[in-house]
Write a protein that holds these residues in place. Sequence first.
Motif, PDB file in Angstrom:
ATOM      1  N   LEU A 183       0.825  32.220  60.727  1.00 37.23           N
ATOM      2  CA  LEU A 183       1.754  33.286  60.984  1.00 37.23           C
ATOM      3  C   LEU A 183       3.065  32.605  61.587  1.00 37.23           C
ATOM      4  CD1 LEU A 183       1.567  36.383  61.061  1.00 37.23           C
ATOM      5  CD2 LEU A 183      -0.542  35.336  60.676  1.00 37.23           C
ATOM      6  N   ALA A 184       3.030  31.519  61.992  1.00 35.91           N
ATOM      7  CA  ALA A 184       4.036  30.732  62.508  1.00 35.91           C
ATOM      8  C   ALA A 184       4.830  30.064  61.392  1.00 35.91           C
ATOM      9  CB  ALA A 184       3.825  29.510  63.449  1.00 35.91           C
ATOM     10  N   SER A 185       4.246  29.899  60.391  1.00 34.70           N
ATOM     11  CA  SER A 185       4.904  29.455  58.974  1.00 34.70           C
ATOM     12  C   SER A 185       5.405  30.676  58.189  1.00 34.70           C
ATOM     13  CB  SER A 185       3.741  28.793  57.970  1.00 34.70           C
ATOM     14  OG  SER A 185       3.298  27.829  58.688  1.00 34.70           O
ATOM     15  N   VAL A 186       4.818  31.821  58.278  1.00 28.81           N
ATOM     16  CA  VAL A 186       5.388  32.896  57.853  1.00 28.81           C
ATOM     17  C   VAL A 186       6.869  33.130  58.314  1.00 28.81           C
ATOM     18  CG1 VAL A 186       5.036  35.614  57.416  1.00 28.81           C
ATOM     19  CG2 VAL A 186       3.401  34.080  56.896  1.00 28.81           C
ATOM     20  N   GLY A 187       6.612  33.338  59.932  1.00 26.62           N
ATOM     21  CA  GLY A 187       8.059  33.482  60.558  1.00 26.62           C
ATOM     22  C   GLY A 187       9.171  32.476  60.159  1.00 26.62           C
ATOM     23  N   ALA A 188       8.897  31.172  60.135  1.00 27.96           N
ATOM     24  CA  ALA A 188       9.713  30.374  59.735  1.00 27.96           C
ATOM     25  C   ALA A 188      10.397  30.385  58.296  1.00 27.96           C
ATOM     26  CB  ALA A 188       9.081  28.763  59.869  1.00 27.96           C
ATOM     27  N   LEU A 189       9.429  30.878  57.386  1.00 30.35           N
ATOM     28  CA  LEU A 189       9.807  31.110  55.959  1.00 30.35           C
ATOM     29  C   LEU A 189      10.773  32.281  56.094  1.00 30.35           C
ATOM     30  CD1 LEU A 189       9.571  30.339  52.769  1.00 30.35           C
ATOM     31  CD2 LEU A 189       7.651  31.505  52.884  1.00 30.35           C
ATOM     32  N   ALA A 190      10.572  33.029  56.667  1.00 36.04           N
ATOM     33  CA  ALA A 190      11.273  34.464  56.626  1.00 36.04           C
ATOM     34  C   ALA A 190      12.802  34.129  57.252  1.00 36.04           C
ATOM     35  CB  ALA A 190      10.607  35.448  57.448  1.00 36.04           C
ATOM     36  N   GLY A 191      12.583  32.997  58.086  1.00 36.18           N
ATOM     37  CA  GLY A 191      13.923  32.660  58.613  1.00 36.18           C
ATOM     38  C   GLY A 191      14.898  32.128  57.737  1.00 36.18           C
ATOM     39  N   LEU A 192      14.330  31.429  56.759  1.00 35.60           N
ATOM     40  CA  LEU A 192      15.176  30.811  55.583  1.00 35.60           C
ATOM     41  C   LEU A 192      15.682  31.692  54.346  1.00 35.60           C
ATOM     42  CD1 LEU A 192      12.829  27.619  55.215  1.00 35.60           C
ATOM     43  CD2 LEU A 192      14.875  27.849  56.857  1.00 35.60           C
ATOM     44  N   LEU A 193      15.109  33.078  54.429  1.00 36.22           N
ATOM     45  CA  LEU A 193      15.649  34.020  53.340  1.00 36.22           C
ATOM     46  C   LEU A 193      16.836  34.678  53.993  1.00 36.22           C
ATOM     47  CD1 LEU A 193      12.033  35.582  52.881  1.00 36.22           C
ATOM     48  CD2 LEU A 193      13.000  33.456  51.689  1.00 36.22           C
ATOM     49  N   SER A 194      17.455  35.215  52.794  1.00 30.25           N
ATOM     50  CA  SER A 194      18.646  35.981  53.083  1.00 30.25           C
ATOM     51  C   SER A 194      18.371  37.373  53.985  1.00 30.25           C
ATOM     52  CB  SER A 194      19.411  36.471  51.927  1.00 30.25           C
ATOM     53  OG  SER A 194      18.404  37.215  50.930  1.00 30.25           O
ATOM     54  N   PRO A 195      19.110  37.700  54.718  1.00 29.78           N
ATOM     55  CA  PRO A 195      18.853  39.010  55.475  1.00 29.78           C
ATOM     56  C   PRO A 195      17.973  40.245  55.043  1.00 29.78           C
ATOM     57  CG  PRO A 195      21.047  38.302  55.784  1.00 29.78           C
ATOM     58  CD  PRO A 195      20.562  37.771  54.572  1.00 29.78           C
ATOM     59  N   LEU A 229       3.707  34.562  65.055  1.00 31.99           N
ATOM     60  CA  LEU A 229       4.893  34.866  64.222  1.00 31.99           C
ATOM     61  C   LEU A 229       6.248  34.624  64.810  1.00 31.99           C
ATOM     62  CD1 LEU A 229       5.720  36.199  61.473  1.00 31.99           C
ATOM     63  CD2 LEU A 229       5.485  38.485  62.862  1.00 31.99           C
ATOM     64  N   LEU A 230       6.377  34.809  66.329  1.00 25.37           N
ATOM     65  CA  LEU A 230       7.487  34.904  67.186  1.00 25.37           C
ATOM     66  C   LEU A 230       7.924  33.468  67.278  1.00 25.37           C
ATOM     67  CD1 LEU A 230       7.318  37.633  69.824  1.00 25.37           C
ATOM     68  CD2 LEU A 230       8.837  37.637  67.893  1.00 25.37           C
ATOM     69  N   VAL A 231       6.968  32.487  67.316  1.00 27.85           N
ATOM     70  CA  VAL A 231       7.152  30.989  67.300  1.00 27.85           C
ATOM     71  C   VAL A 231       8.179  30.614  66.072  1.00 27.85           C
ATOM     72  CG1 VAL A 231       6.143  28.728  67.543  1.00 27.85           C
ATOM     73  CG2 VAL A 231       5.251  30.531  69.076  1.00 27.85           C
ATOM     74  N   GLY A 232       7.327  31.053  64.977  1.00 28.95           N
ATOM     75  CA  GLY A 232       7.963  30.613  63.675  1.00 28.95           C
ATOM     76  C   GLY A 232       9.472  31.065  63.546  1.00 28.95           C
ATOM     77  N   VAL A 233       9.570  32.561  63.769  1.00 33.95           N
ATOM     78  CA  VAL A 233      10.969  33.127  63.793  1.00 33.95           C
ATOM     79  C   VAL A 233      11.804  32.500  64.749  1.00 33.95           C
ATOM     80  CG1 VAL A 233      12.377  35.149  64.443  1.00 33.95           C
ATOM     81  CG2 VAL A 233      10.022  35.446  63.131  1.00 33.95           C
ATOM     82  N   ALA A 234      11.406  31.974  65.850  1.00 34.05           N
ATOM     83  CA  ALA A 234      12.466  31.182  66.647  1.00 34.05           C
ATOM     84  C   ALA A 234      12.907  29.951  66.105  1.00 34.05           C
ATOM     85  CB  ALA A 234      11.685  31.021  68.173  1.00 34.05           C
ATOM     86  N   CYS A 235      11.941  29.248  65.501  1.00 38.19           N
ATOM     87  CA  CYS A 235      12.510  27.918  64.536  1.00 38.19           C
ATOM     88  C   CYS A 235      13.209  28.281  63.586  1.00 38.19           C
ATOM     89  CB  CYS A 235      11.038  27.284  64.081  1.00 38.19           C
ATOM     90  SG  CYS A 235       9.662  26.815  65.464  1.00 38.19           S
ATOM     91  N   GLY A 236      13.359  29.469  62.948  1.00 38.93           N
ATOM     92  CA  GLY A 236      14.247  29.693  62.115  1.00 38.93           C
ATOM     93  C   GLY A 236      15.642  29.115  62.228  1.00 38.93           C
ATOM     94  N   PRO A 237      16.374  29.502  63.065  1.00 35.97           N
ATOM     95  CA  PRO A 237      17.776  29.006  63.099  1.00 35.97           C
ATOM     96  C   PRO A 237      18.082  27.534  62.946  1.00 35.97           C
ATOM     97  CG  PRO A 237      17.287  30.794  64.763  1.00 35.97           C
ATOM     98  CD  PRO A 237      16.069  30.287  64.173  1.00 35.97           C
ATOM     99  N   LEU A 238      17.085  26.682  63.683  1.00 33.86           N
ATOM    100  CA  LEU A 238      16.951  25.350  63.492  1.00 33.86           C
ATOM    101  C   LEU A 238      16.743  24.605  62.374  1.00 33.86           C
ATOM    102  CD1 LEU A 238      17.302  22.300  64.974  1.00 33.86           C
ATOM    103  CD2 LEU A 238      14.959  22.583  65.520  1.00 33.86           C
TER     104      LEU A 238
END
Length: 247
Positions: A183-195, A229-238
């Motif tokens: 789930l963390a990986s899903v959140g991080a991958l979503a952060g790399l996609l367009s809006p 999932l939130l942990v992965g999303v938080a990694c998105g900007p970095l």
Amino acid sequence: MHQLRTRGTGNGAGPLDGIPRQRAPRCAGVRPAAPAGRAPGRRWRPERLLPTPGGTPFTFGYALVLLATSLYAEYGDPATVTSLLHASSTDVDNLSRTPLLVLVASALWVAGGLFSPYAIGFVFVLTALERRIGAWRTAGVFLLGHVVATLATEIPVGLAVLAGHLPDTSLHRLDYGISFGLLASVGALAGLLSPVPRALVLAWVSVMLLQDLLAFEDPLTNWGHPLALLVGVACGPLLRRRTVRRG
């Protein structure tokens, strides 16, 4: 207003008269530039959806480990398998005695077997993530989600037992699997996609997690999933900044 002068031929001709048109030199091994809007050599290939030893070494190696443990869990001695799963469980008792060992060992098993949604999602999600951010960062995101969600769901259990709100049997619950890291990986991958794709992916996953919470079959694990999932999303900007810098 001064006229722009160029070198002539000395016979009064215009600036470009008498000069033959020059052709661009054709260097050996150099192809003409591709038309605007087409990236040369960047065609989509279906095989890139699956992990490979050279392209995604972390996902490929990890998938082989999960394949081995899943086959053993299916066909191995049941008593031995049960013993190994309990020894790998990230319950409060194991975490208080061998925290590093169980945090690693618990992520070596797939809850539900090889054809569970977690196993299938692992292959495609981590392959896509590793192809974008590399092996080390993918491993870091997975491990961070796994560790943070595990501790955040198990520490309150230990405190509740100490306070007398839960029985001592709660210290020995069976808890293992790759779902938190996935789930963390899903959140991080979503952060790399367009809006727009990012919003669609997060909305779809959130609906599934909400259904699990409403079912209330395993409250601790179910609350750990949205946290991971939130942990992965938080990694998105970095990760986005790192990816742009690499590009």
